[in-house]
Design a protein around this motif. Sequence first.
Motif, PDB file in Angstrom:
ATOM      1  N   GLY A  71       0.811  -1.206   0.000  1.00 36.21           N
ATOM      2  CA  GLY A  71       0.000   0.000   0.000  1.00 36.21           C
ATOM      3  C   GLY A  71       0.847   1.261   0.000  1.00 36.21           C
ATOM      4  N   ASP A  72       2.160   1.100   0.175  1.00 39.10           N
ATOM      5  CA  ASP A  72       3.101   2.230   0.141  1.00 39.10           C
ATOM      6  C   ASP A  72       2.641   3.374   1.032  1.00 39.10           C
ATOM      7  OD1 ASP A  72       4.600   0.779  -1.664  1.00 39.10           O
ATOM      8  OD2 ASP A  72       3.846   1.833  -3.416  1.00 39.10           O
ATOM      9  N   THR A  73       2.353   3.060   2.314  1.00 40.79           N
ATOM     10  CA  THR A  73       1.816   4.066   3.223  1.00 40.79           C
ATOM     11  C   THR A  73       2.683   4.194   4.465  1.00 40.79           C
ATOM     12  OG1 THR A  73      -0.401   3.540   2.421  1.00 40.79           O
ATOM     13  CG2 THR A  73      -0.255   4.816   4.449  1.00 40.79           C
ATOM     14  N   LEU A  74       2.946   5.439   4.830  1.00 46.35           N
ATOM     15  CA  LEU A  74       3.716   5.793   6.014  1.00 46.35           C
ATOM     16  C   LEU A  74       2.741   6.282   7.085  1.00 46.35           C
ATOM     17  CD1 LEU A  74       6.658   6.284   7.072  1.00 46.35           C
ATOM     18  CD2 LEU A  74       6.432   8.613   6.155  1.00 46.35           C
ATOM     19  N   TYR A  75       2.934   5.832   8.328  1.00 42.33           N
ATOM     20  CA  TYR A  75       2.039   6.189   9.426  1.00 42.33           C
ATOM     21  C   TYR A  75       2.832   6.750  10.602  1.00 42.33           C
ATOM     22  CZ  TYR A  75      -1.351   3.049   7.181  1.00 42.33           C
ATOM     23  OH  TYR A  75      -2.197   2.432   6.294  1.00 42.33           O
ATOM     24  N   ALA A  76       2.207   7.669  11.332  1.00 38.15           N
ATOM     25  CA  ALA A  76       2.717   8.147  12.619  1.00 38.15           C
ATOM     26  C   ALA A  76       1.551   8.180  13.580  1.00 38.15           C
ATOM     27  CB  ALA A  76       3.328   9.533  12.484  1.00 38.15           C
ATOM     28  N   GLY A  85       4.792  15.678  19.424  1.00 39.51           N
ATOM     29  CA  GLY A  85       4.240  14.946  18.303  1.00 39.51           C
ATOM     30  C   GLY A  85       5.207  13.886  17.822  1.00 39.51           C
ATOM     31  N   VAL A  86       4.687  12.895  17.134  1.00 40.36           N
ATOM     32  CA  VAL A  86       5.490  11.824  16.537  1.00 40.36           C
ATOM     33  C   VAL A  86       5.501  12.027  15.026  1.00 40.36           C
ATOM     34  CG1 VAL A  86       5.665   9.323  16.175  1.00 40.36           C
ATOM     35  CG2 VAL A  86       4.932  10.221  18.399  1.00 40.36           C
ATOM     36  N   SER A  87       6.683  11.902  14.443  1.00 37.24           N
ATOM     37  CA  SER A  87       6.848  12.041  12.994  1.00 37.24           C
ATOM     38  C   SER A  87       7.551  10.816  12.450  1.00 37.24           C
ATOM     39  CB  SER A  87       7.683  13.283  12.654  1.00 37.24           C
ATOM     40  OG  SER A  87       7.108  14.443  13.194  1.00 37.24           O
ATOM     41  N   ALA A  88       7.067  10.306  11.317  1.00 34.49           N
ATOM     42  CA  ALA A  88       7.708   9.192  10.616  1.00 34.49           C
ATOM     43  C   ALA A  88       8.185   9.709   9.267  1.00 34.49           C
ATOM     44  CB  ALA A  88       6.731   8.037  10.434  1.00 34.49           C
ATOM     45  N   TYR A  89       9.364   9.266   8.853  1.00 35.74           N
ATOM     46  CA  TYR A  89       9.996   9.759   7.622  1.00 35.74           C
ATOM     47  C   TYR A  89      10.391   8.590   6.729  1.00 35.74           C
ATOM     48  CZ  TYR A  89      10.508  13.979  10.410  1.00 35.74           C
ATOM     49  OH  TYR A  89      10.259  15.081  11.191  1.00 35.74           O
ATOM     50  N   HIS A 103      -1.997  18.122  16.576  1.00 40.97           N
ATOM     51  CA  HIS A 103      -3.233  17.368  16.796  1.00 40.97           C
ATOM     52  C   HIS A 103      -3.276  16.852  18.228  1.00 40.97           C
ATOM     53  CE1 HIS A 103      -4.384  17.345  12.556  1.00 40.97           C
ATOM     54  NE2 HIS A 103      -3.088  17.201  12.305  1.00 40.97           N
ATOM     55  N   HIS A 104      -4.469  16.722  18.776  1.00 39.58           N
ATOM     56  CA  HIS A 104      -4.651  16.179  20.115  1.00 39.58           C
ATOM     57  C   HIS A 104      -4.490  14.662  20.082  1.00 39.58           C
ATOM     58  CE1 HIS A 104      -5.927  19.974  21.821  1.00 39.58           C
ATOM     59  NE2 HIS A 104      -6.725  20.146  20.780  1.00 39.58           N
ATOM     60  N   SER A 105      -3.852  14.107  21.102  1.00 39.66           N
ATOM     61  CA  SER A 105      -3.671  12.663  21.225  1.00 39.66           C
ATOM     62  C   SER A 105      -4.948  12.020  21.720  1.00 39.66           C
ATOM     63  CB  SER A 105      -2.551  12.360  22.209  1.00 39.66           C
ATOM     64  OG  SER A 105      -1.361  12.944  21.769  1.00 39.66           O
ATOM     65  N   PRO A 106      -5.246  10.809  21.362  1.00 36.53           N
ATOM     66  CA  PRO A 106      -4.522  10.003  20.368  1.00 36.53           C
ATOM     67  C   PRO A 106      -4.860  10.451  18.955  1.00 36.53           C
ATOM     68  CG  PRO A 106      -6.397   8.774  21.200  1.00 36.53           C
ATOM     69  CD  PRO A 106      -6.372  10.076  21.957  1.00 36.53           C
ATOM     70  N   TYR A 107      -3.852  10.320  18.075  1.00 40.34           N
ATOM     71  CA  TYR A 107      -4.035  10.738  16.681  1.00 40.34           C
ATOM     72  C   TYR A 107      -3.088   9.942  15.798  1.00 40.34           C
ATOM     73  CZ  TYR A 107      -4.314  13.683  12.529  1.00 40.34           C
ATOM     74  OH  TYR A 107      -4.503  14.143  11.246  1.00 40.34           O
ATOM     75  N   THR A 108      -3.563   9.540  14.635  1.00 41.30           N
ATOM     76  CA  THR A 108      -2.737   8.853  13.639  1.00 41.30           C
ATOM     77  C   THR A 108      -2.836   9.591  12.323  1.00 41.30           C
ATOM     78  OG1 THR A 108      -3.032   6.689  14.677  1.00 41.30           O
ATOM     79  CG2 THR A 108      -2.364   6.698  12.360  1.00 41.30           C
ATOM     80  N   LYS A 109      -1.693   9.789  11.703  1.00 38.29           N
ATOM     81  CA  LYS A 109      -1.614  10.421  10.374  1.00 38.29           C
ATOM     82  C   LYS A 109      -1.022   9.397   9.406  1.00 38.29           C
ATOM     83  CE  LYS A 109      -1.243  13.731   7.265  1.00 38.29           C
ATOM     84  NZ  LYS A 109      -2.307  14.540   6.746  1.00 38.29           N
ATOM     85  N   SER A 110      -1.629   9.276   8.238  1.00 36.12           N
ATOM     86  CA  SER A 110      -1.072   8.399   7.201  1.00 36.12           C
ATOM     87  C   SER A 110      -0.823   9.218   5.946  1.00 36.12           C
ATOM     88  CB  SER A 110      -2.017   7.240   6.896  1.00 36.12           C
ATOM     89  OG  SER A 110      -3.221   7.710   6.344  1.00 36.12           O
ATOM     90  N   VAL A 111       0.244   8.865   5.242  1.00 31.15           N
ATOM     91  CA  VAL A 111       0.592   9.507   3.973  1.00 31.15           C
ATOM     92  C   VAL A 111       0.942   8.389   3.001  1.00 31.15           C
ATOM     93  CG1 VAL A 111       2.174  11.060   2.781  1.00 31.15           C
ATOM     94  CG2 VAL A 111       1.451  11.581   5.118  1.00 31.15           C
ATOM     95  N   GLY A 112       0.185   8.309   1.924  1.00 27.93           N
ATOM     96  CA  GLY A 112       0.404   7.269   0.930  1.00 27.93           C
ATOM     97  C   GLY A 112       0.801   7.845  -0.416  1.00 27.93           C
TER      98      GLY A 112
END
Length: 144
Positions: A71-76, A85-89, A103-112
């Motif tokens: 799915g070629d997706t990055l998540y934090a 905050g948490v960042s994934a690279y 963003h307020h916790s809990p929170y998940t960001k995805s970038v595909g």
Amino acid sequence: MNISLHKRSAKALGTVVATAGLLLGAGAGTAAAGPSGVTFKAGSMQSDGSRSISVHRNGHYVGKGWWKANGDTLYATDSYADGYGVSAYLGTAPVRVADTLGHHSPYTKSVGGNLREDRRYTFWVCIGNNKAGLTCSDIYTVTS
């Protein structure tokens, strides 16, 4: 002064800048700036090229970043309301970033976004904010 680059040159320059930043900025979980008491636990690279890195602060799990090759997706994910905050690279050109800052916790960001198959990329996770700076994990390999 304006600089004009062809698309191919701009991509090459972005890769050089991103690589230089990685070599200078990412460490083994400690840095001059960034939150203290941070440790990272990297999982093994899975057979499909996926990998996760969990983030712990003062012994408590606070979030994670992960690369999902199918799915070629990055998540934090930021699981703990501590002001950081948490960042994934992912070391693409330009670098792909998924972060939870603002963003307020809990929170998940995805970038595909589709990537060419069977390519190797660098992957790392950081925790921090604009005031404190970032503390980052070691850099690991993943594949698409």
